[in-house]
Scaffold this active site. Structure first.
Site, PDB file in Angstrom:
ATOM      1  N   ASP A 137      22.122 -34.127  86.178  1.00 56.31           N
ATOM      2  CA  ASP A 137      20.699 -33.774  86.075  1.00 56.31           C
ATOM      3  C   ASP A 137      20.005 -34.674  85.048  1.00 56.31           C
ATOM      4  O   ASP A 137      19.368 -34.194  84.116  1.00 56.31           O
ATOM      5  CB  ASP A 137      20.575 -32.297  85.685  1.00 56.31           C
ATOM      6  CG  ASP A 137      19.145 -31.761  85.763  1.00 56.31           C
ATOM      7  OD1 ASP A 137      18.321 -32.371  86.473  1.00 56.31           O
ATOM      8  OD2 ASP A 137      18.859 -30.745  85.112  1.00 56.31           O
TER       9      ASP A 137
ATOM     10  N   GLU B 205      18.178 -20.741  85.741  1.00 54.43           N
ATOM     11  CA  GLU B 205      19.590 -20.393  85.623  1.00 54.43           C
ATOM     12  C   GLU B 205      19.995 -20.001  84.219  1.00 54.43           C
ATOM     13  O   GLU B 205      21.074 -19.446  84.029  1.00 54.43           O
ATOM     14  CB  GLU B 205      20.446 -21.605  86.012  1.00 54.43           C
ATOM     15  CG  GLU B 205      20.093 -22.196  87.340  1.00 54.43           C
ATOM     16  CD  GLU B 205      21.301 -22.281  88.241  1.00 54.43           C
ATOM     17  OE1 GLU B 205      22.376 -22.625  87.742  1.00 54.43           O
ATOM     18  OE2 GLU B 205      21.159 -21.972  89.431  1.00 54.43           O
TER      19      GLU B 205
ATOM     20  N   GLN C 201      12.709 -20.162  79.411  1.00 53.93           N
ATOM     21  CA  GLN C 201      13.295 -19.311  80.444  1.00 53.93           C
ATOM     22  C   GLN C 201      13.393 -20.169  81.694  1.00 53.93           C
ATOM     23  O   GLN C 201      12.374 -20.498  82.305  1.00 53.93           O
ATOM     24  CB  GLN C 201      12.373 -18.098  80.663  1.00 53.93           C
ATOM     25  CG  GLN C 201      12.625 -17.303  81.914  1.00 53.93           C
ATOM     26  CD  GLN C 201      13.750 -16.286  81.769  1.00 53.93           C
ATOM     27  OE1 GLN C 201      13.717 -15.441  80.878  1.00 53.93           O
ATOM     28  NE2 GLN C 201      14.744 -16.387  82.631  1.00 53.93           N
TER      29      GLN C 201
HETATM   30 MG   LIG Z   1      17.117 -29.485  81.010  1.00 51.60          MG
END
Ligand SMILES: [Mg+2]
Ligand SMILES: Nc1ncnc2c1ncn2[C@@H]1O[C@H](COP(=O)(O)OP(=O)(O)O)[C@@H](O)[C@H]1O
Length: 213
Positions: free
Chosen positions: A130, A13, A10
């Site tokens: 990311d 986003e 969880q």
């Molecule tokens: Mg990730």
């Protein structure tokens, strides 16, 4: 609600589930609304992010990167169904190691794979957005390096955007894996060799480092 789904993460986003898709084991990534946003704007933004993630995943795969196969994009429910990759995160692999010399050649091999994947991705003008060692998996049993989590990805030709990608990964290495400077240096070395127009990217990265001190 997704049938027979098991929630495995969880996030802020998205929720990640393991669930069957037809006959396959799949990862189901469901983005959810941010309640503080205007509902119509929110619906648009969330849908855009889901489409962007699926597009970047697919674009990378077409360019020869190992990324999860996209099975199905459910725009109505902000959900992507993708291949479940059997394996471990690079984060866990590196964390299990000690400073032992015997790990050196393994890490060189890993650095090489990471450098190649980043070069391929940037040649395709995909900015990951990311890059961390949790968003890199080593596929069982081949050891192929799989890049995941294109939730913040976009397409850009700008060297500064590519440099930020490398910078974010460098930060992640430094903060998660002590004494990984040599490994990161060899990732960059492979990146340079495999990406012939990497000069301006590396220059931007060096500028970034200079600004820091
Ligand atoms: Mg990730
Ligand atoms: N295709 C996949 N196959 C196997 N595991 C995955 C896959 N996608 C995600 N995971 C697992 O779920 C975790 C979170 O997924 P990720 O896409 O990185 O979402 P988040 O945006 O929450 O970080 C990953 O670190 C990985 O352990």
């Amino acid at each position: 609600m997704i049938d027979n789904a098991v929630l495995i993460k969880q996030g802020a986003e998205a929720r990640i589930y393991i669930a069957p898709f037809l006959t396959r084991k799949a990862i189901v990534k469901e983005r959810f609304s941010k309640s503080y946003r205007h509902p119509i704007l929110d619906k648009k933004l969330t849908a855009r992010r889901v489409t962007q993630e699926a597009r970047c995943l697919h674009k990378c795969r077409r360019s020869g990167l190992d990324t999860p196969v996209v099975y199905f994009v459910d725009i109505e429910n902000n959900t992507i169904y993708m291949e479940y990759v059997e394996g471990k995160t690079v984060r866990d692999i590196l964390r299990e190691q000690s400073d032992d010399e015997s790990f050196k050649s393994k890490n060189d091999e890993m650095a090489n794979k990471i450098g190649m994947a980043l070069a391929n991705m940037h040649v395709a003008d995909v900015i990951h957005g990311d890059l961390t060692t949790s968003n890199l998996l080593s596929r069982d049993p081949t050891g192929s390096l799989v890049v995941i989590d294109f939730g913040l990805s976009y397409v850009s030709i700008l060297p500064e955007d590519k440099a930020v990608d490398l910078y974010v990964l460098e930060r992640a290495f430094m903060s998660t894996h002590p004494n990984s400077e040599t490994m990161f240096a060899s990732i960059l070395e492979t990146y340079r060799k495999k990406y012939k127009d990497s000069g301006p990217v590396i220059n931007k990265l060096e500028e970034e480092a200079e600004n820091e001190v």
